[in-house]
Write a protein that holds these residues in place. Structure first.
Motif, PDB file in Angstrom:
ATOM      1  N   ARG A 169     -13.094  29.962 -43.778  1.00  8.85           N
ATOM      2  CA  ARG A 169     -12.781  28.545 -43.991  1.00  8.85           C
ATOM      3  C   ARG A 169     -11.512  28.160 -43.225  1.00  8.85           C
ATOM      4  O   ARG A 169     -11.395  27.056 -42.701  1.00  8.85           O
ATOM      5  N   LEU A 170     -10.569  29.085 -43.161  1.00  6.40           N
ATOM      6  CA  LEU A 170      -9.332  28.812 -42.422  1.00  6.40           C
ATOM      7  C   LEU A 170      -9.526  28.979 -40.908  1.00  6.40           C
ATOM      8  O   LEU A 170      -8.619  28.670 -40.132  1.00  6.40           O
ATOM      9  N   HIS A 208      -6.091  33.800 -54.013  1.00  6.69           N
ATOM     10  CA  HIS A 208      -6.371  32.432 -53.578  1.00  6.69           C
ATOM     11  C   HIS A 208      -7.875  32.140 -53.656  1.00  6.69           C
ATOM     12  O   HIS A 208      -8.300  31.086 -54.139  1.00  6.69           O
ATOM     13  N   LEU A 212      -8.386  29.136 -56.243  1.00  5.42           N
ATOM     14  CA  LEU A 212      -8.421  27.814 -55.606  1.00  5.42           C
ATOM     15  C   LEU A 212      -9.567  27.672 -54.602  1.00  5.42           C
ATOM     16  O   LEU A 212     -10.252  26.657 -54.571  1.00  5.42           O
ATOM     17  N   CYS A 213      -9.754  28.691 -53.773  1.00 10.13           N
ATOM     18  CA  CYS A 213     -10.772  28.595 -52.714  1.00 10.13           C
ATOM     19  C   CYS A 213     -12.040  29.312 -53.150  1.00 10.13           C
ATOM     20  O   CYS A 213     -12.533  30.207 -52.476  1.00 10.13           O
ATOM     21  N   PRO A 218     -14.239  24.456 -53.968  1.00  5.93           N
ATOM     22  CA  PRO A 218     -12.849  24.822 -53.647  1.00  5.93           C
ATOM     23  C   PRO A 218     -11.913  23.657 -53.939  1.00  5.93           C
ATOM     24  O   PRO A 218     -12.285  22.494 -53.762  1.00  5.93           O
ATOM     25  N   GLN A 219     -10.723  23.979 -54.413  1.00  2.00           N
ATOM     26  CA  GLN A 219      -9.769  22.949 -54.850  1.00  2.00           C
ATOM     27  C   GLN A 219      -8.877  22.500 -53.675  1.00  2.00           C
ATOM     28  O   GLN A 219      -7.651  22.676 -53.708  1.00  2.00           O
ATOM     29  N   CYS A 220      -9.498  21.916 -52.650  1.00  2.00           N
ATOM     30  CA  CYS A 220      -8.764  21.593 -51.414  1.00  2.00           C
ATOM     31  C   CYS A 220      -7.630  20.588 -51.663  1.00  2.00           C
ATOM     32  O   CYS A 220      -6.582  20.672 -51.030  1.00  2.00           O
ATOM     33  N   CYS A 223      -4.594  22.453 -52.595  1.00  2.00           N
ATOM     34  CA  CYS A 223      -4.446  23.759 -51.950  1.00  2.00           C
ATOM     35  C   CYS A 223      -3.186  23.804 -51.076  1.00  2.00           C
ATOM     36  O   CYS A 223      -2.979  22.931 -50.237  1.00  2.00           O
ATOM     37  N   LEU A 225      -2.743  25.554 -48.613  1.00  2.00           N
ATOM     38  CA  LEU A 225      -3.112  25.864 -47.224  1.00  2.00           C
ATOM     39  C   LEU A 225      -3.842  24.707 -46.544  1.00  2.00           C
ATOM     40  O   LEU A 225      -4.279  24.845 -45.403  1.00  2.00           O
ATOM     41  N   LEU A 226      -3.984  23.584 -47.219  1.00  2.00           N
ATOM     42  CA  LEU A 226      -4.802  22.497 -46.676  1.00  2.00           C
ATOM     43  C   LEU A 226      -4.380  22.104 -45.264  1.00  2.00           C
ATOM     44  O   LEU A 226      -5.210  21.870 -44.397  1.00  2.00           O
ATOM     45  N   CYS A 229      -6.063  24.226 -42.700  1.00  2.00           N
ATOM     46  CA  CYS A 229      -7.463  24.584 -42.948  1.00  2.00           C
ATOM     47  C   CYS A 229      -8.463  23.557 -42.393  1.00  2.00           C
ATOM     48  O   CYS A 229      -8.611  22.458 -42.941  1.00  2.00           O
ATOM     49  N   PHE A 231     -11.749  23.596 -42.527  1.00  2.00           N
ATOM     50  CA  PHE A 231     -12.807  23.356 -43.509  1.00  2.00           C
ATOM     51  C   PHE A 231     -12.328  22.370 -44.569  1.00  2.00           C
ATOM     52  O   PHE A 231     -13.004  21.395 -44.912  1.00  2.00           O
ATOM     53  N   GLY A 232     -11.132  22.618 -45.083  1.00  2.00           N
ATOM     54  CA  GLY A 232     -10.586  21.756 -46.132  1.00  2.00           C
ATOM     55  C   GLY A 232     -10.353  20.337 -45.625  1.00  2.00           C
ATOM     56  O   GLY A 232     -10.612  19.364 -46.342  1.00  2.00           O
TER      57      GLY A 232
HETATM   58  S1  SF4 Z   1      -8.113  23.757 -48.108  1.00  2.00           S
HETATM   59 FE1  SF4 Z   1      -9.197  25.476 -47.149  1.00  2.00          FE
HETATM   60  S2  SF4 Z   1      -8.231  27.303 -47.998  1.00  2.00           S
HETATM   61 FE2  SF4 Z   1      -7.683  25.593 -49.311  1.00  2.00          FE
HETATM   62  S3  SF4 Z   1      -9.210  25.567 -50.961  1.00  2.00           S
HETATM   63 FE3  SF4 Z   1      -9.928  24.175 -49.362  1.00  2.00          FE
HETATM   64  S4  SF4 Z   1     -11.263  25.446 -48.079  1.00  2.00           S
HETATM   65 FE4  SF4 Z   1     -10.004  26.845 -49.269  1.00  2.00          FE
END
Ligand code: SF4
Length: 240
Positions: A169-170, A208, A212-213, A218-220, A223, A225-226, A229, A231-232
């Motif tokens: 995803r990252l 993680h 969250l992921c 997933p809890q974007c 998050c 890391l948003l 990311c 995908f997010g």
């Molecule tokens: S932002 Fe990316 S790493 Fe974060 S929960 Fe969403 S998909 Fe996963």
């Protein structure tokens, strides 16, 4: 917690820098994860085989049941399959796991002459992994766990299902299976990271992935890391 906005300078970081940033942000978010007390390689192999079918917390319970039931791993190896099935009943396919455990222990004994993996400490890491992966049911994820988490304490990255999903995803590496992904990640991980740091990275990414992921939902929005990311960010844009 509010998600940080996507910053162009972070979105365009090279993979090596993004991986370091991921590690740093996860450390800030979760704190330093407790690391495991290294087990001997054979016990770690058994624990890792159990972990392929259930979450690590549940696998620890089954491991505890096995230790309670068998005074040593020779007793497990020599036990009837039906008895092992009863001890590992918490695993979704206990018959499969019981057969796999018994078979691996029998094969190690047949190949080495006794039931131990302590001799692996004399081998280079590549040879240890090749030796372990020659057993049915032992792939790169398990061999990495044995060499990294056990008293062997070598450099390897255990890429399990959670780790693989988060990495993909990252977009830290192109999509591939766990074995190839580990090789690609190891190319962008600093050579200065020792076995303990690699375990810490695995634990952070796994935590993680489990909190969250997750695979579903997933809890974007919350998050840490948003901003790194793809995908997010796609998901957040689609949701408006
Ligand atoms: S932002 Fe990316 S790493 Fe974060 S929960 Fe969403 S998909 Fe996963």
């Amino acid at each position: 917690m509010q998600a940080a906005p996507l910053l162009p300078d972070e979105a365009n970081l090279a993979p090596e820098q993004r991986l370091l940033r991921v590690h740093e942000l996860l450390l800030q978010h979760f704190g330093r994860p407790p690391l495991r007390q290294p087990l001997d390689p054979l016990t770690q192999l058994i624990a890792s085989l159990l972990s392929t079918q259930i979450r690590s917390g549940q696998a620890q319970h089954v491991m505890r049941d096995l230790r309670r039931h068998y005074a040593n791993w020779e007793d497990l190896r020599d036990a009837p399959i039906e008895e092992i099935v009863r001890v590992v009943m918490a695993i979704p396919s206990p018959e499969v796991m019981a057969s796999r455990l018994k078979l691996v222990l029998l094969q190690i004994t047949a190949r080495y002459g006794s039931l131990t993996l302590e001799f692996l400490a004399r081998y280079k890491t590549g040879k240890v992994r090749e030796w372990l992966e020659s057993f049915e049911g032992v792939g790169p994820q398990i061999s990495a766990a044995v060499v990294n988490f056990s008293t062997l304490r070598r450099r390897a990255l255990c890429v399990d299902a959670d780790h693989l999903r988060v990495t993909q995803r990252l977009a830290l590496t192109p999509r591939a299976d766990a074995g190839v992904t580990e090789q690609r990640l190891m190319r962008i991980i600093p050579e200065s990271w020792d076995a303990v740091r690699l375990e810490e990275h695995h634990e952070l990414v796994k935590l993680h992935g489990q909190t969250l992921c997750m695979f579903a939902q997933p809890q974007c929005a919350i998050c840490p890391l948003l901003r790194l990311c793809p995908f997010g960010n796609r998901r957040m844009r689609a949701e408006g």
